[in-house]
Design an enzyme around this catalytic site. Structure first.
Site, PDB file in Angstrom:
ATOM      1  N   ALA A  48     -10.334  -4.032 -30.291  1.00 10.64           N
ATOM      2  CA  ALA A  48     -10.889  -5.384 -30.223  1.00 10.64           C
ATOM      3  C   ALA A  48     -10.849  -5.813 -28.767  1.00 10.64           C
ATOM      4  O   ALA A  48      -9.957  -5.421 -28.021  1.00 10.64           O
ATOM      5  CB  ALA A  48     -10.071  -6.355 -31.076  1.00 10.64           C
ATOM      6  N   CYS A  49     -11.821  -6.599 -28.367  1.00 11.08           N
ATOM      7  CA  CYS A  49     -11.822  -7.137 -27.011  1.00 11.08           C
ATOM      8  C   CYS A  49     -12.162  -8.620 -27.094  1.00 11.08           C
ATOM      9  O   CYS A  49     -12.650  -9.086 -28.126  1.00 11.08           O
ATOM     10  CB  CYS A  49     -12.798  -6.384 -26.104  1.00 11.08           C
ATOM     11  SG  CYS A  49     -14.538  -6.622 -26.479  1.00 11.08           S
TER      12      CYS A  49
END
Length: 107
Positions: free
Chosen positions: A9-10
């Site tokens: 995830a970013c």
């Protein structure tokens, strides 16, 4: 055979989430390992890890740039936290470190 599960995830939840997932998957498979990767991107959770995949995993890789949803699923597992950019740029080196750790643990 070593089994890896990962969640990427970013902050923006777009390109880097998926680039990291692909890099981790490719680097693990290059070592002959099995790998399942869940992404937590802008459109939500994709390829959600099953309880059986998590249970069978030798190592869990979590990106640390933002909180991973449902991270309590991984309690009791060996967890490696890396930045999304490290996952994208240095996935093979991360796998080498995991390999060395696992070799020590079984020695």
């Amino acid at each position: 055979m070593t089994r890896i599960v990962a969640v990427t995830a970013c902050p923006s939840g777009v390109a880097h989430t998926y680039m990291a997932a692909e890099a981790i998957d490719s680097a693990a498979k290059a070592k002959g390992w099995t790998c399942d990767v869940e992404t937590q991107g802008s459109i939500g959770i994709e390829n959600e890890l099953s309880a059986s995949a998590i249970e069978a995993a030798d190592v869990v890789i979590l990106t640390k740039d933002i909180d991973i949803k449902n991270s309590e699923r991984f309690e009791g597992k060996t967890i490696v936290r890396i930045g999304v950019s490290d996952a994208v740029k240095r996935a093979a080196a991360v796998m080498d470190k995991i390999d060395a750790h696992l070799a020590k643990a079984t020695a």
